[in-house]
Every structure is written in structure tokens, then in C-alpha cells.
Design a protein around this motif. Structure first.
Motif, PDB file in Angstrom:
ATOM      1  N   GLY A  60       0.751  -1.233   0.000  1.00 12.43           N
ATOM      2  CA  GLY A  60       0.000   0.000   0.000  1.00 12.43           C
ATOM      3  C   GLY A  60       0.788   1.293   0.000  1.00 12.43           C
ATOM      4  N   THR A  61       2.082   1.220   0.095  1.00  9.87           N
ATOM      5  CA  THR A  61       2.845   2.461   0.167  1.00  9.87           C
ATOM      6  C   THR A  61       3.264   2.956  -1.206  1.00  9.87           C
ATOM      7  N   GLY A  62       3.305   2.083  -2.174  1.00 12.62           N
ATOM      8  CA  GLY A  62       3.807   2.457  -3.485  1.00 12.62           C
ATOM      9  C   GLY A  62       5.327   2.509  -3.529  1.00 12.62           C
ATOM     10  N   VAL A  63       5.955   2.146  -2.422  1.00 13.80           N
ATOM     11  CA  VAL A  63       7.411   2.200  -2.353  1.00 13.80           C
ATOM     12  C   VAL A  63       8.019   0.811  -2.477  1.00 13.80           C
ATOM     13  N   ALA A  64       7.512  -0.157  -1.705  1.00 12.56           N
ATOM     14  CA  ALA A  64       8.050  -1.519  -1.763  1.00 12.56           C
ATOM     15  C   ALA A  64       7.684  -2.149  -3.100  1.00 12.56           C
ATOM     16  N   GLN A  65       8.672  -2.775  -3.712  1.00 16.83           N
ATOM     17  CA  GLN A  65       8.474  -3.412  -5.012  1.00 16.83           C
ATOM     18  C   GLN A  65       9.215  -4.742  -5.015  1.00 16.83           C
ATOM     19  N   TRP A  66       8.914  -5.566  -5.997  1.00 12.41           N
ATOM     20  CA  TRP A  66       9.672  -6.791  -6.199  1.00 12.41           C
ATOM     21  C   TRP A  66      10.617  -6.543  -7.360  1.00 12.41           C
ATOM     22  N   GLY A  67      11.912  -6.497  -7.067  1.00 17.08           N
ATOM     23  CA  GLY A  67      12.905  -6.263  -8.101  1.00 17.08           C
ATOM     24  C   GLY A  67      13.433  -7.570  -8.651  1.00 17.08           C
ATOM     25  N   HIS A  68      13.704  -7.602  -9.922  1.00 10.68           N
ATOM     26  CA  HIS A  68      14.225  -8.791 -10.594  1.00 10.68           C
ATOM     27  C   HIS A  68      15.719  -8.642 -10.870  1.00 10.68           C
ATOM     28  N   TYR A  69      16.452  -9.731 -10.731  1.00 10.86           N
ATOM     29  CA  TYR A  69      17.859  -9.752 -11.125  1.00 10.86           C
ATOM     30  C   TYR A  69      17.932  -9.919 -12.648  1.00 10.86           C
ATOM     31  N   MET A  70      17.345 -10.988 -13.162  1.00  7.59           N
ATOM     32  CA  MET A  70      17.197 -11.160 -14.604  1.00  7.59           C
ATOM     33  C   MET A  70      15.882 -10.462 -14.968  1.00  7.59           C
ATOM     34  N   LYS A  71      15.912  -9.568 -15.890  1.00  9.90           N
ATOM     35  CA  LYS A  71      14.768  -8.711 -16.217  1.00  9.90           C
ATOM     36  C   LYS A  71      13.515  -9.527 -16.548  1.00  9.90           C
ATOM     37  N   ARG A  72      12.352  -8.902 -16.370  1.00  9.28           N
ATOM     38  CA  ARG A  72      11.073  -9.571 -16.593  1.00  9.28           C
ATOM     39  C   ARG A  72      10.853  -9.989 -18.038  1.00  9.28           C
ATOM     40  N   GLN A  73      11.571  -9.421 -18.965  1.00 13.84           N
ATOM     41  CA  GLN A  73      11.387  -9.801 -20.369  1.00 13.84           C
ATOM     42  C   GLN A  73      11.701 -11.278 -20.583  1.00 13.84           C
ATOM     43  N   LEU A 118      20.511 -18.974 -12.725  1.00 17.57           N
ATOM     44  CA  LEU A 118      19.695 -17.891 -13.280  1.00 17.57           C
ATOM     45  C   LEU A 118      20.402 -17.226 -14.455  1.00 17.57           C
ATOM     46  N   GLU A 119      21.677 -16.956 -14.284  1.00 13.78           N
ATOM     47  CA  GLU A 119      22.450 -16.276 -15.327  1.00 13.78           C
ATOM     48  C   GLU A 119      22.578 -17.128 -16.578  1.00 13.78           C
ATOM     49  N   THR A 120      22.550 -18.437 -16.429  1.00 19.15           N
ATOM     50  CA  THR A 120      22.666 -19.346 -17.571  1.00 19.15           C
ATOM     51  C   THR A 120      21.317 -19.599 -18.230  1.00 19.15           C
ATOM     52  N   GLU A 121      20.285 -19.811 -17.426  1.00 24.14           N
ATOM     53  CA  GLU A 121      19.002 -20.263 -17.954  1.00 24.14           C
ATOM     54  C   GLU A 121      18.007 -19.166 -18.294  1.00 24.14           C
ATOM     55  N   HIS A 122      18.256 -17.931 -17.917  1.00 28.87           N
ATOM     56  CA  HIS A 122      17.214 -16.911 -18.059  1.00 28.87           C
ATOM     57  C   HIS A 122      16.747 -16.690 -19.493  1.00 28.87           C
ATOM     58  N   LYS A 123      17.554 -16.977 -20.473  1.00 31.85           N
ATOM     59  CA  LYS A 123      17.165 -16.734 -21.864  1.00 31.85           C
ATOM     60  C   LYS A 123      16.497 -17.938 -22.520  1.00 31.85           C
ATOM     61  N   ARG A 124      16.273 -19.011 -21.752  1.00 30.18           N
ATOM     62  CA  ARG A 124      15.557 -20.154 -22.324  1.00 30.18           C
ATOM     63  C   ARG A 124      14.166 -19.704 -22.735  1.00 30.18           C
ATOM     64  N   LEU A 125      13.687 -20.266 -23.815  1.00 29.69           N
ATOM     65  CA  LEU A 125      12.376 -19.878 -24.327  1.00 29.69           C
ATOM     66  C   LEU A 125      11.271 -20.553 -23.524  1.00 29.69           C
ATOM     67  N   LEU A 126      10.247 -19.796 -23.245  1.00 33.58           N
ATOM     68  CA  LEU A 126       9.074 -20.311 -22.562  1.00 33.58           C
ATOM     69  C   LEU A 126       7.866 -19.585 -23.124  1.00 33.58           C
ATOM     70  N   GLN A 127       6.958 -20.340 -23.699  1.00 30.94           N
ATOM     71  CA  GLN A 127       5.727 -19.769 -24.228  1.00 30.94           C
ATOM     72  C   GLN A 127       4.612 -20.030 -23.223  1.00 30.94           C
ATOM     73  N   VAL A 128       3.962 -18.977 -22.789  1.00 29.47           N
ATOM     74  CA  VAL A 128       2.858 -19.088 -21.843  1.00 29.47           C
ATOM     75  C   VAL A 128       1.675 -18.336 -22.435  1.00 29.47           C
ATOM     76  N   ASN A 129       0.531 -19.013 -22.520  1.00 27.04           N
ATOM     77  CA  ASN A 129      -0.642 -18.356 -23.104  1.00 27.04           C
ATOM     78  C   ASN A 129      -1.393 -17.543 -22.051  1.00 27.04           C
ATOM     79  N   VAL A 130      -2.326 -16.749 -22.503  1.00 18.19           N
ATOM     80  CA  VAL A 130      -3.067 -15.837 -21.617  1.00 18.19           C
ATOM     81  C   VAL A 130      -3.800 -16.617 -20.530  1.00 18.19           C
ATOM     82  N   PHE A 131      -4.424 -17.717 -20.882  1.00 18.45           N
ATOM     83  CA  PHE A 131      -5.148 -18.517 -19.894  1.00 18.45           C
ATOM     84  C   PHE A 131      -4.207 -18.966 -18.781  1.00 18.45           C
TER      85      PHE A 131
END
Length: 155
Positions: A60-73, A118-131
Motif C-alpha cells: 500500500g505504500t507504493g514504495v516496496a516493489q519486487w525487483g528482478h535480477y534477470m529482467k522480466r522480459q 539464473l544467469e545461464t538459464e534466463h534466456k531459455r524460451l518459454l511460451q505461456v498463453n493468456v489462460f
């Protein structure tokens, strides 16, 4: 069409509005962030930025966030619990995640081998549908609400 036909047609539910992949990802990201912040919150509802140490409320503060090491992309590690930590807005947004400090935090928490994975596997392809993304969102929310009840956290 007579009066009876129009009454019958109104009984059918309207189709649900379609949601885009981007909208589904936002919902899942928000729920995952809330889940992880609740998980890391102390009994008094506080979390600490893993990169600078700032203490803040988990919700609720708008300050705390969840930061990612390997980007969300990178979908493979996007919702991996070992791929991030609670961060203040300053570190996560304005400090671009402070990757060196985030890495040190993750090594301390999970070990060097996990960070290297994480540094090795982060670029593995993963397809996830909207459902599937929306189903993940629901599971994140359910788990978060369990934690909130157990810790008696304030929303």
C-alpha cells in the motif's frame, strides 16, 4: 423475432471481455510482487530493501516493489522466486535494480550456484498463453492471502 425470442436471448450471459497478453502479464506481475512482499514481510508488516536496507511497509505504500535480477522480459525466470528481492523504488526504478547489489543479495540468500543457474538459464524460451498466465495470477493471489492470514498482515 417475437417477444418470446427476445426474452430467451437476454438469458444468455454476455461473453467475457477479452484480455490481452500484456494485460494478463501485468496482473500476474502485480500478484507475484504482492505474494513475494507478503512472504518476506515481518510480523509487523515491514520489508527491507535487499539492495540498500531501507525498511518500508510491504503493502500500500507504493514504495516496496519486487525487483528482478534477470529482467522480466525473460519469461523463464520472470516468476522464479530466486530471481529477485524486495526493493525500494529508488533502487528498483531509479537505480535500475542495482544489479551488483541484487546479485550479492541473491548469492547470500540462495548461493552462488543458484545465481549462476539464473544467469545461464534466463534466456531459455518459454511460451505461456493468456489462460495460463491468468491461472498463475490466481494461484499467486491464493498463496498471498494464505500468508496474509497466517502473519495477520494488514492490507
Amino acid at each position: 423475432m417475437d417477444a418470446d425470442d427476445s426474452e430467451t436471448m437476454s438469458e444468455y450471459p454476455k461473453p467475457a471481455p477479452r484480455i490481452t497478453r500484456e494485460e494478463a502479464l501485468k496482473i500476474a506481475d502485480d500478484e507475484f510482487s504482492l505474494l513475494m512482499r507478503a512472504y518476506h514481510a515481518s510480523e509487523d508488516g515491514l520489508v527491507r530493501c535487499c539492495t540498500c536496507g531501507e525498511l518500508m511497509e510491504w503493502y500500500g505504500t507504493g514504495v516496496a516493489q519486487w525487483g528482478h535480477y534477470m529482467k522480466r522480459q525473460y519469461m523463464w525466470t520472470r516468476w522464479d522466486v530466486t530471481n529477485g528481492g524486495v526493493q525500494c523504488e529508488g533502487c528498483n526504478v531509479y537505480g535500475d535494480g542495482v544489479p551488483e547489489a541484487m546479485r550479492a543479495c541473491l548469492v547470500a540468500r540462495f548461493g552462488e550456484a543458484e545465481v549462476e543457474r539464473l544467469e545461464t538459464e534466463h534466456k531459455r524460451l518459454l511460451q505461456v498463453n493468456v489462460f495460463d498466465i491468468l491461472e498463475l495470477s490466481k494461484s499467486f493471489k491464493e498463496k498471498r492471502m494464505e500468508i496474509v492470514r497466517e502473519k495477520k498482515l494488514v492490507l
